[in-house]
Design a protein around this motif. Structure first.
Motif, PDB file in Angstrom:
ATOM      1  N   SER A  67       7.070   4.207  -6.123  1.00 47.20           N
ATOM      2  CA  SER A  67       6.224   5.130  -6.873  1.00 47.20           C
ATOM      3  C   SER A  67       5.352   4.319  -7.821  1.00 47.20           C
ATOM      4  O   SER A  67       5.859   3.642  -8.716  1.00 47.20           O
ATOM      5  CB  SER A  67       7.093   6.122  -7.668  1.00 47.20           C
ATOM      6  N   HIS A  68       4.049   4.357  -7.590  1.00 44.80           N
ATOM      7  CA  HIS A  68       3.108   3.605  -8.441  1.00 44.80           C
ATOM      8  C   HIS A  68       1.768   4.329  -8.417  1.00 44.80           C
ATOM      9  O   HIS A  68       1.308   4.760  -7.362  1.00 44.80           O
ATOM     10  CB  HIS A  68       2.945   2.176  -7.933  1.00 44.80           C
ATOM     11  N   PRO A  69       1.124   4.462  -9.584  1.00 44.25           N
ATOM     12  CA  PRO A  69      -0.165   5.182  -9.611  1.00 44.25           C
ATOM     13  C   PRO A  69      -1.270   4.502  -8.826  1.00 44.25           C
ATOM     14  O   PRO A  69      -2.282   5.139  -8.533  1.00 44.25           O
ATOM     15  CB  PRO A  69      -0.508   5.230 -11.113  1.00 44.25           C
ATOM     16  N   GLY A  70      -1.080   3.242  -8.472  1.00 41.52           N
ATOM     17  CA  GLY A  70      -2.089   2.537  -7.681  1.00 41.52           C
ATOM     18  C   GLY A  70      -1.874   2.634  -6.185  1.00 41.52           C
ATOM     19  O   GLY A  70      -2.559   1.957  -5.418  1.00 41.52           O
ATOM     20  N   MET A  71      -0.926   3.482  -5.759  1.00 39.33           N
ATOM     21  CA  MET A  71      -0.670   3.699  -4.334  1.00 39.33           C
ATOM     22  C   MET A  71      -0.753   5.188  -4.024  1.00 39.33           C
ATOM     23  O   MET A  71      -0.307   6.008  -4.824  1.00 39.33           O
ATOM     24  CB  MET A  71       0.719   3.179  -3.946  1.00 39.33           C
ATOM     25  N   PRO A  72      -1.326   5.555  -2.873  1.00 37.00           N
ATOM     26  CA  PRO A  72      -1.361   6.977  -2.510  1.00 37.00           C
ATOM     27  C   PRO A  72       0.052   7.540  -2.381  1.00 37.00           C
ATOM     28  O   PRO A  72       0.955   6.866  -1.888  1.00 37.00           O
ATOM     29  CB  PRO A  72      -2.084   6.973  -1.153  1.00 37.00           C
TER      30      PRO A  72
END
Length: 474
Positions: free
Chosen positions: A66-71
């Motif tokens: 879970s990372h904001p830079g990944m869809p």
């Protein structure tokens, strides 16, 4: 013409992109009434079961982080037919790829490139923490959104640590894009975190100069250049650039992985010292974005650690003052790897206590520096737990396995292979300490999870059922 509807739910609209193994379409989720992206394998790969496995593995890899830079991954499945075709449902990312951004504006300001690169490095830090390596990082796989955030796309060629899932290379299939492949990737050697850093270095160089770094008349010529040709000195191309960032980029493009920056966190730290706002780009038009507000708040709450060097950084650890005063110790990931090898050698000679002492000392240093969930640190913690188990210190081993379960479950979920391994080891510790009830409770829960993960007829699931029956018999 009516749009295709997948699984009675997902409308498939126009094609919006393609990657090394799939085609991406805009879509609409009829249940949750939201815009989505739907990815299918390329029709040319329909008859190759290995590529179908890799496609499904992409969904598992992306969903595990879970990372904001990944869809965000929403769903995955298979459209039945002749042939069957797997699909992946994910967040629709509305933005512009960095290759299109370069076409529009030409070479970009240094501060802008540093900001874009720092965001990409942050995503790599998250994936590398779980030993997931992208292997196809390039401008077209980096998307800039209107709020200034960067998304890293297309993990279809990613490598994960699972022994049976790390390679699907068949004759005629080239894994990667020649212009952005690291030398070790071209030569089929082991992929490491620095493989992605090499690709990111090529991206940064291109964004700053407007020119592709490695070119050639054929894919083979480009591969040869990746292995043998020295890239143009970035500071000659951009004399307005600070020496530090120029050294960073050229270090990322070193032919040997050992000569590149130690990790993505180091790259991020250096780039952040030169990052500026992106508002000078007309594509950034959501300047009051909640995402930016959130990032500013996080940045204010957590101060980042600076990298002392670029090419081969080490961390300084200040231990409490001793009789001769406080001393500073150099520490790097290489020290962690050496400690694990030394501990294993000592254990092979049945010298468990010095093995445990040496490895525990290094783990205690590594955890505050690199984080308890860093992949290398997790491996060392796992090795330490195993050594205590082998030395019959079941209580001490149980405490270590329990801590690993808590940390890894929070990040990866209960179906992760290492989590399930620790669960079984902890249950065995319970048996050795006489707590059969706790062992059975844990093993029954684990059996249900493994049956979901691997299937009822999997050898590992059957063996676990036999272990449960053996404990019951006693």
């Amino acid at each position: 013409m009516q749009p295709q509807v997948v699984d009675g739910r997902y409308e498939v609209l126009g094609k919006i992109g393609s990657g090394g193994m799939g085609q991406v379409h805009e879509g609409f989720d009829q249940h949750l009434k939201r815009r989505i992206a739907v990815k299918f394998t390329n029709p040319s790969l329909d008859d190759d079961p290995d590529w179908t496995k890799r496609f499904i593995r992409e969904a598992e890899l992306m969903a595990s982080i879970s990372h904001p830079g990944m869809p965000v991954i929403h769903d995955a499945g298979i459209v039945r037919g002749q042939p069957d075709r797997p699909y992946l449902v994910m967040e629709f990312v509305d933005g512009i790829t960095l290759d299109t951004l370069l076409e529009r504006h030409g070479p970009l300001p240094i501060g802008v490139v540093a900001t874009l690169g720092a965001q990409a490095a942050a995503v790599l830090a998250a994936t590398h923490r779980n030993r997931i390596y992208h292997r196809d990082l390039k401008p077209s796989n980096l998307m800039l959104c209107a709020d200034g955030t960067v998304k890293v796309l297309d993990f279809g060629l990613a490598v994960a640590p699972d022994a049976d899932m790390t390679r699907y290379t068949n004759t005629g299939h080239t894994l990667g894009t020649p212009a952005f492949m690291a030398p070790e990737q071209v030569e089929g050697r082991t992929v490491v975190p620095q493989t992605d850093l090499y690709s990111l270095g090529l991206v940064l160089h291109e964004l700053l100069t407007g020119d592709r770094v490695m070119t050639g008349s054929s894919a083979f010529a480009v591969w040869q250049n990746q292995v043998h040709q020295t890239p143009p000195d970035i500071q000659r191309e951009r004399p307005d650039m600070a020496v530090e960032i120029a050294c960073l980029i050229m270090g990322m493009l070193a032919k040997s992985p050992a000569q590149r920056p130690e990790d993505a966190a180091t790259v991020h730290t250096v780039l952040m010292r030169h990052a500026t706002g992106l508002t000078e780009l007309p594509e950034i038009n959501d300047t009051r974005s909640p995402a930016q507000m959130y990032a500013q708040a996080v940045g204010a709450a957590i101060s980042s650690r600076t990298a002392p060097t670029i090419a081969a950084p080490t961390h300084k650890l200040h231990r409490p003052a001793e009789s001769n005063g406080a001393r500073t110790i150099d520490f790097s990931r290489g020290d962690l790897q050496r400690a694990m090898r030394n501990a294993r050698d000592l254990a092979d000679d049945s010298r468990y206590q010095p093995a445990i002492h040496e490895l525990k000392t290094v783990v205690d240093i590594a955890v505050p520096l690199q984080g308890s969930r860093d992949a290398d640190v997790v491996e060392a913690r796992m090795r330490l737990a195993d050594l205590r188990f082998e030395s019959a210190d079941y209580s001490g081993a149980g405490d270590l396995y329990r801590a690993l379960i808590d940390d890894l479950t929070a990040e990866r979920g209960p179906y992760d292979d290492q989590v399930m391994y620790c669960q079984r080891q902890l249950a065995t510790c319970h048996v050795h300490t006489g707590d059969n009830r706790a062992a059975l409770t844990r093993l029954k829960r684990l059996h249900s999870q493994m049956a979901v993960r691997y299937g009822e007829n999997d050898k590992r699931v059957i063996e676990l059922a036999m272990q449960i029956n053996t404990i019951k018999a006693h």
